[in-house]
Enzyme design. Structure first.
Site, PDB file in Angstrom:
ATOM      1  CG  ASP A  40      -2.092   0.872   0.882  1.00 30.40           C
ATOM      2  OD1 ASP A  40      -3.155   1.018   1.075  1.00 30.40           O
ATOM      3  OD2 ASP A  40      -1.572   1.827   2.074  1.00 30.40           O
ATOM      4  CB  ILE A  41       0.980   4.371  -1.881  1.00 30.65           C
ATOM      5  CG1 ILE A  41       1.158   3.804  -3.177  1.00 30.65           C
ATOM      6  CG2 ILE A  41       1.746   5.582  -2.014  1.00 30.65           C
ATOM      7  CD1 ILE A  41       1.173   4.354  -4.783  1.00 30.65           C
ATOM      8  CG  ASN A  87      -5.569  11.125  -4.998  1.00 29.22           C
ATOM      9  OD1 ASN A  87      -4.294  11.842  -6.207  1.00 29.22           O
ATOM     10  ND2 ASN A  87      -7.060   9.605  -4.942  1.00 29.22           N
ATOM     11  CG  HIS A 114      -8.359  12.489  -7.680  1.00 28.17           C
ATOM     12  ND1 HIS A 114      -8.250  11.775  -7.422  1.00 28.17           N
ATOM     13  CD2 HIS A 114      -9.373  13.285  -7.825  1.00 28.17           C
ATOM     14  CE1 HIS A 114      -9.739  11.419  -5.824  1.00 28.17           C
ATOM     15  NE2 HIS A 114     -10.182  12.757  -6.365  1.00 28.17           N
ATOM     16  CG  ASP A 165      -5.465   8.701 -11.262  1.00 26.09           C
ATOM     17  OD1 ASP A 165      -5.619   8.160 -10.257  1.00 26.09           O
ATOM     18  OD2 ASP A 165      -6.456   8.769 -12.632  1.00 26.09           O
ATOM     19  CD  GLU A 197      -4.695   4.011  -0.760  1.00 26.07           C
ATOM     20  OE1 GLU A 197      -4.619   4.170   0.195  1.00 26.07           O
ATOM     21  OE2 GLU A 197      -5.628   4.133  -2.580  1.00 26.07           O
TER      22      GLU A 197
END
Length: 360
Positions: free
Chosen positions: A230-231, A238, A243, A247, A273
């Site tokens: 997971d980031i 974000n 966004h 992305d 994510e």
């Protein structure tokens, strides 16, 4: 008398339709170098089984399968395809059999292979219709030249017979090319849809559906480990940068993970994510180095989307005890270990077993 080559043309189209349907089968793709000459040669023989009355016409279109083999595969397959019908002509001791072999098999194989395009080797290209017309025209000129030189007494009927066969040949080959191109377009569309169904549209990585299929098959054969990745602080990033930049960061991290995992491992986008890795490594010491390697690879990347601080990831790792372990349980355990990494400071990895041993 022209109804015979016309009937042969219809037979040829039917045979080609069957061959095209067989083309995409697994055994044909795997043994194409053997299957293509075999089917082509048999098609030529079937075309010869209908005799031409008193040999007044110049051909029975038995050369058309050879032409398609040359256009599709090149000179090697086309010449191999000529062997079976040539042996058949030799075995039945046909008068002037050597002329039949040269006219209908060897010369068409050579001429058609000259129009072969490399891009058709992969199956992702269509065959231009004009190539079929050119080949049939060249073959007609060769036939007229050789037959005229041998007969020395040509007549209007001589030329009209060759013209009629030329039209029939062009029509038959054009129909075969149309059939091949249509089938090829359908095949490419099917492959494109399969790719889209198994690929994440944003990162280009395999999606969860593809991962579950691959992992489900692999876990039946050997023990595996699952990594949930997971980031860190992605929601905050974000909200701060928008966004589009989020992305972009997802794509960058996905490519980093793709390049950092071991050769036989499999990375996919899990959702949001989160990413997931299927690994064949099950040794805890080696997995510790592996987890640290992935954390450092992401942290060391200078992201164009994140100028103020490094991007980091948290990882949860679950290891199967044996083959045929339960995949969903392993994913759930890796997910639980991931949250332990988050709660313990992020930018780290945690084994599921360590959570309950007090070392997480």
């Amino acid at each position: 008398m022209y109804h015979i080559p016309f009937a042969n043309a219809c037979t040829l189209i039917a045979l080609s339709y069957i061959a095209l349907k067989l083309k995409n089968r697994l055994f044909m793709e795997r043994y194409e170098a053997l299957g293509a000459p075999l089917l082509t040669g048999l098609a030529c023989i079937l075309m010869m089984l209908q005799p031409i009355p008193d040999h007044t016409l110049t051909t029975d279109l038995s050369f058309a399968p050879i032409v398609m083999a040359g256009l599709r595969f090149g000179w090697q397959i086309s010449l191999l395809s000529a062997i079976i019908p040539s042996l058949y002509v030799y075995s039945i001791e046909e008068p002037f059999g050597w002329m039949r072999i040269a006219y209908d098999f060897v010369i068409p194989a050579i001429i058609s292979s000259m129009f072969h395009r490399k891009e058709t080797d992969s199956g992702f290209a269509v065959i231009p219709y004009i190539d079929g017309i050119k080949i049939c025209s060249i073959l007609a000129i060769v036939r007229v030249a050789i037959s005229g030189a041998m007969q020395r007494d040509v007549s209007f009927y001589f030329f009209s017979a060759h013209v009629m066969i030329l039209f029939l040949s062009v029509a038959a080959v054009i129909v075969l090319i149309i059939m091949y191109n249509d089938e090829n377009r359908n095949w490419m569309l099917q492959r494109r849809l399969e790719l889209q169904a198994n690929q994440d549209g944003l990162t280009g990585l395999p999606n969860l559906r593809s991962f579950m299929n691959t992992a489900g098959n692999t876990i039946q054969l050997r023990p595996v480990s699952i990594m949930m990745i997971d980031i860190d602080n992605f929601k905050k990033y974000n909200d701060t940068f928008g966004h589009l930049q989020g992305d972009r960061l997802l794509c960058e991290v996905g490519q980093i993970l793709r390049g950092a995992i071991y050769e036989h491992d499999y990375v996919a986008r899990y959702g949001g994510e989160e990413f997931i890795v299927l690994s064949q490594v099950t040794d805890y010491d080696e997995l510790s180095h592996y987890g640290q390697k992935l954390c450092r690879a992401v942290e060391a990347h200078q992201s164009a989307s994140r100028e103020t601080e490094s991007t980091t990831v948290s990882i949860g790792i679950s290891v199967s005890a044996a083959s045929q372990d339960e995949l969903l349980r392993l994913i759930s355990e890796a997910d639980e270990a991931l949250y332990a990494s988050k709660n313990n400071g992020k930018n780290r990895f945690t084994f599921f077993n360590d959570i309950y041993m007090g070392t997480g």
